[in-house]
Write a protein that holds these residues in place. Sequence first.
Motif, PDB file in Angstrom:
ATOM      1  N   GLU A  13     136.141 130.866  55.680  1.00 19.01           N
ATOM      2  CA  GLU A  13     134.933 130.509  54.932  1.00 19.01           C
ATOM      3  C   GLU A  13     133.692 131.015  55.684  1.00 19.01           C
ATOM      4  N   ARG A  14     132.984 131.934  55.027  1.00 25.75           N
ATOM      5  CA  ARG A  14     131.761 132.471  55.612  1.00 25.75           C
ATOM      6  C   ARG A  14     130.582 132.077  54.723  1.00 25.75           C
ATOM      7  N   LYS A  15     129.478 132.756  54.842  1.00 22.91           N
ATOM      8  CA  LYS A  15     128.286 132.412  54.053  1.00 22.91           C
ATOM      9  C   LYS A  15     127.711 133.670  53.421  1.00 22.91           C
ATOM     10  N   TRP A  16     126.980 133.459  52.339  1.00 24.80           N
ATOM     11  CA  TRP A  16     126.236 134.568  51.755  1.00 24.80           C
ATOM     12  C   TRP A  16     125.020 134.878  52.637  1.00 24.80           C
ATOM     13  N   ARG A  17     124.502 136.088  52.539  1.00 27.38           N
ATOM     14  CA  ARG A  17     123.360 136.496  53.348  1.00 27.38           C
ATOM     15  C   ARG A  17     122.062 135.842  52.858  1.00 27.38           C
ATOM     16  N   TYR A  18     122.066 135.338  51.628  1.00 27.31           N
ATOM     17  CA  TYR A  18     120.883 134.680  51.066  1.00 27.31           C
ATOM     18  C   TYR A  18     121.205 133.244  50.693  1.00 27.31           C
ATOM     19  N   ALA A  19     120.274 132.346  50.987  1.00 27.57           N
ATOM     20  CA  ALA A  19     120.443 130.933  50.638  1.00 27.57           C
ATOM     21  C   ALA A  19     120.362 130.758  49.124  1.00 27.57           C
ATOM     22  N   ARG A  20     120.876 129.610  48.656  1.00 22.54           N
ATOM     23  CA  ARG A  20     120.908 129.354  47.208  1.00 22.54           C
ATOM     24  C   ARG A  20     119.494 129.378  46.615  1.00 22.54           C
ATOM     25  N   GLN A  21     118.501 128.891  47.354  1.00 24.72           N
ATOM     26  CA  GLN A  21     117.148 128.799  46.795  1.00 24.72           C
ATOM     27  C   GLN A  21     116.430 130.152  46.730  1.00 24.72           C
ATOM     28  N   THR A  22     116.994 131.175  47.349  1.00 27.63           N
ATOM     29  CA  THR A  22     116.334 132.492  47.324  1.00 27.63           C
ATOM     30  C   THR A  22     117.155 133.581  46.632  1.00 27.63           C
ATOM     31  N   VAL A  23     118.433 133.344  46.399  1.00 26.55           N
ATOM     32  CA  VAL A  23     119.304 134.408  45.903  1.00 26.55           C
ATOM     33  C   VAL A  23     118.927 134.894  44.506  1.00 26.55           C
ATOM     34  N   GLU A  24     118.387 134.003  43.672  1.00 26.67           N
ATOM     35  CA  GLU A  24     118.041 134.433  42.320  1.00 26.67           C
ATOM     36  C   GLU A  24     116.922 135.466  42.332  1.00 26.67           C
ATOM     37  N   GLY A  25     116.106 135.475  43.365  1.00 25.65           N
ATOM     38  CA  GLY A  25     115.028 136.451  43.468  1.00 25.65           C
ATOM     39  C   GLY A  25     115.511 137.859  43.745  1.00 25.65           C
ATOM     40  N   ILE A  26     116.766 138.009  44.196  1.00 23.89           N
ATOM     41  CA  ILE A  26     117.298 139.351  44.473  1.00 23.89           C
ATOM     42  C   ILE A  26     118.479 139.677  43.558  1.00 23.89           C
ATOM     43  N   LYS A  27     118.602 138.949  42.450  1.00 24.76           N
ATOM     44  CA  LYS A  27     119.726 139.165  41.537  1.00 24.76           C
ATOM     45  C   LYS A  27     119.839 140.623  41.114  1.00 24.76           C
ATOM     46  N   ASP A  28     118.680 141.304  40.876  1.00 23.77           N
ATOM     47  CA  ASP A  28     118.698 142.693  40.424  1.00 23.77           C
ATOM     48  C   ASP A  28     119.198 143.657  41.492  1.00 23.77           C
ATOM     49  N   LEU A  29     119.312 143.178  42.738  1.00 20.65           N
ATOM     50  CA  LEU A  29     119.790 144.038  43.819  1.00 20.65           C
ATOM     51  C   LEU A  29     121.283 143.863  44.071  1.00 20.65           C
ATOM     52  N   LEU A  30     121.923 143.031  43.269  1.00 24.67           N
ATOM     53  CA  LEU A  30     123.345 142.730  43.463  1.00 24.67           C
ATOM     54  C   LEU A  30     124.207 143.433  42.426  1.00 24.67           C
ATOM     55  N   ARG A  31     125.467 143.694  42.798  1.00 25.20           N
ATOM     56  CA  ARG A  31     126.429 144.226  41.834  1.00 25.20           C
ATOM     57  C   ARG A  31     127.809 143.656  42.143  1.00 25.20           C
ATOM     58  N   VAL A  32     128.676 143.697  41.140  1.00 28.18           N
ATOM     59  CA  VAL A  32     130.061 143.254  41.291  1.00 28.18           C
ATOM     60  C   VAL A  32     130.935 144.486  41.462  1.00 28.18           C
ATOM     61  N   LYS A  33     131.783 144.470  42.480  1.00 25.85           N
ATOM     62  CA  LYS A  33     132.675 145.600  42.710  1.00 25.85           C
ATOM     63  C   LYS A  33     134.116 145.101  42.763  1.00 25.85           C
ATOM     64  N   LYS A  34     134.971 145.761  41.984  1.00 25.48           N
ATOM     65  CA  LYS A  34     136.384 145.374  41.967  1.00 25.48           C
ATOM     66  C   LYS A  34     137.115 146.085  43.101  1.00 25.48           C
ATOM     67  N   VAL A  35     137.743 145.316  43.975  1.00 26.66           N
ATOM     68  CA  VAL A  35     138.484 145.852  45.115  1.00 26.66           C
ATOM     69  C   VAL A  35     139.930 145.387  44.999  1.00 26.66           C
ATOM     70  N   LYS A  36     140.805 146.345  44.694  1.00 23.42           N
ATOM     71  CA  LYS A  36     142.230 146.035  44.480  1.00 23.42           C
ATOM     72  C   LYS A  36     142.379 144.920  43.451  1.00 23.42           C
ATOM     73  N   ASN A  37     142.791 143.742  43.900  1.00 24.00           N
ATOM     74  CA  ASN A  37     143.074 142.674  42.929  1.00 24.00           C
ATOM     75  C   ASN A  37     142.046 141.540  42.980  1.00 24.00           C
ATOM     76  N   HIS A  38     140.859 141.811  43.539  1.00 25.87           N
ATOM     77  CA  HIS A  38     139.836 140.765  43.563  1.00 25.87           C
ATOM     78  C   HIS A  38     138.436 141.384  43.445  1.00 25.87           C
ATOM     79  N   LEU A  39     137.431 140.521  43.285  1.00 26.31           N
ATOM     80  CA  LEU A  39     136.050 140.965  43.113  1.00 26.31           C
ATOM     81  C   LEU A  39     135.233 140.690  44.373  1.00 26.31           C
ATOM     82  N   GLU A  40     134.323 141.604  44.672  1.00 30.86           N
ATOM     83  CA  GLU A  40     133.396 141.413  45.780  1.00 30.86           C
ATOM     84  C   GLU A  40     131.957 141.516  45.245  1.00 30.86           C
ATOM     85  N   ILE A  41     131.057 140.835  45.918  1.00 30.13           N
ATOM     86  CA  ILE A  41     129.633 140.910  45.569  1.00 30.13           C
ATOM     87  C   ILE A  41     128.940 141.773  46.614  1.00 30.13           C
ATOM     88  N   GLU A  42     128.213 142.816  46.154  1.00 29.48           N
ATOM     89  CA  GLU A  42     127.539 143.729  47.075  1.00 29.48           C
ATOM     90  C   GLU A  42     126.027 143.702  46.864  1.00 29.48           C
TER      91      GLU A  42
END
Length: 681
Positions: free
Chosen positions: A425-454
Amino acid sequence: MPFIDTPETNALKSKVEKLLSEIPDFTDENKNLKINVIKDYADNGNAKLLEPLLKNPQTKKAFFTPVLDSFVFNTAKFKEFLEYSSACNSYSKYLGQKIGLYMGDLSLLDINEVVLNFPFKDCVLEGGQRKEDGLDTYYEYDDKKGEYEKKQSKRREVFYNEVLAQYEIDSLFSPKAFCNTKRYEKGKSEKCTKLNRDAELNKKRGLSEDTITDNLIIKGNNLLALHSLKKEFAGKVKLIYIDPPYNTRSPTADTFIYNNNFKDSTWLTFMRNRLEIGKKLLSKDGCLIIAIDENEHSYLGVLLHELFDTEYEIHNITIVHNPRGVQGTNFSYTNESAYFVIPKGKKSIVDRKIAPDEIEWRNLRDNGGESLRTDAKNCFYPIIVKNEKIVGFGEVLLDDRKHPKQEEKKDGYSYIYPIDIQGIERKWRYARQTVEGIKDLLRVKKVKNHLEIELGKNFGTFRTVWQDARYDANEYGKKLINDLVPNCPFSFPKSLWNVYDCLYSVVGKDKEAIILDFFGGSGTTAHAVEELNKNDNGKRQFILCEQMDYINTVTVPRVAEVQKRNEGGSFVYLELAKKNETALEQISDCKSLEELTELFDELCSKYFLHYNVRVKEFRKEIESERFKQLNLKQQKEMFSRMLDLNQLYVNTDDRHDKNTGLTEDDIAITEDFYQLAKDGE
């Protein structure tokens, strides 16, 4: 004697600082004293400085010498005290910015005898020209052929100080009347006698409600045009972008349709005159960008440091604008430069946009030291995904229980947690109260059999070397302008996107900025402003000045066509009303002495002659054999010297004089531009 630390000196220091800090001109936003500004006031004997010092007994005694019934200000002593006061809290008596050569205790920068010196430095250079090739044409009789032979020579530049006293130059720089004004909208033009002043837009800008908000294209000598803009736009321009003549050394160079072969000293005078007034038009946070190549790059740098160094940063940017290169003897030139002159200590340059294919992506899940869930509990929450798109963010999991999966599926949605492939269990680089401000800088990438957030930032700091295929002056300069204005004579105009990115770097986030270009050329700056406004619904305003005749065959048609294609926008075209300038053009167009002679009576009756011209004697002279022996070029020069060079254009104060040739419409637009009726003039 140099100042030293004593109780009396320190008391005087406190008194001077208190007096000066109460004068708004002498402090910056942080209430720090602007030492160089105060020195300028001292050198000029400005009353704003002298009055408070003279009224206070302590400073009066320190810096004024009694002479009969008066007191003389000791400028040198006061400036030396300023140096001491600024340095007494440091480890050296010298100011940090005064590293360099000294004569005794005085920096050479503060000694009037040490200057950047070049011929004609204190002159005013007209730099007037209307023909695209910069050549004057004359005809010389060939005895062998029995006919006139066409000759050409570079225009003789007018240095006003050769013929005008300083008070006459003040008159020369007074506001000029306008004529032939038209408003262009949707590709069509109509007569214009009133300018727009959008109060709501000006309120957003922080300017007076009655500031002109129309885009402007002004035909006329750019030095006089700048002085005519001063009353309305001083301190209001956010960005000046200019692409001046590069002063190429080759006599066949045609990369800039302008008088492109000044001597270095003449070119410096030409630029200094215009930069000095341009500086007065800049707002407090205003910036200056000058495009230049290797020919005058070093000279321009020194000039900019002299004119702007005290309150501005000066940066040199390299722009690759011709990837194919211009072949020289030893090098193939692929780049030019842009000097950025920006206020010191301020974030003036916005972040640059990064192309999608150049974005560097990394996992939003943190790794390495202090990347665990326990290191920042508000950074452990689910990111909600549907169809490989982020649609929302869940709440922070505040309990300490271990979460079982990196991905949970519920009702067609995927909930992605910051858990790595080892199940840690790790953490996201942005806290919950700030992550929505960078939503446009995020993407979903499919890696083998699971999804990653970049995370991928599509912005970054502008670099000092700009290289982009869009800067190619052939592809996005010549070809682009030919599409807008077929058969355009410009052989190497700037790439639209070169100028666009320069403007964007300063006003990309300021949608109401005023942008000035007093070397308007083919109109690329206006085109770039229109593109900026189209892309973000901005209301930026452009002001262009251009004196060449192609303004009506290239500049105006180009800008009108751009606005037509963009389905929006308008601009007002104005001309500085000519007087003796028209006479000079008539003289220049004469093909023989006979034509000059026929023009003589019109020159005497219609235009302003130099005060020492004796008409009867001059008439006899032009009829003499001696005058006839001169070549046509020399004869034209004699005719030109008849004219009063202080009356090339019509001063606003003379607008009602019937001899000016102004129409009622011309007078109306002139009075509206300067708001003369409102001022009761």
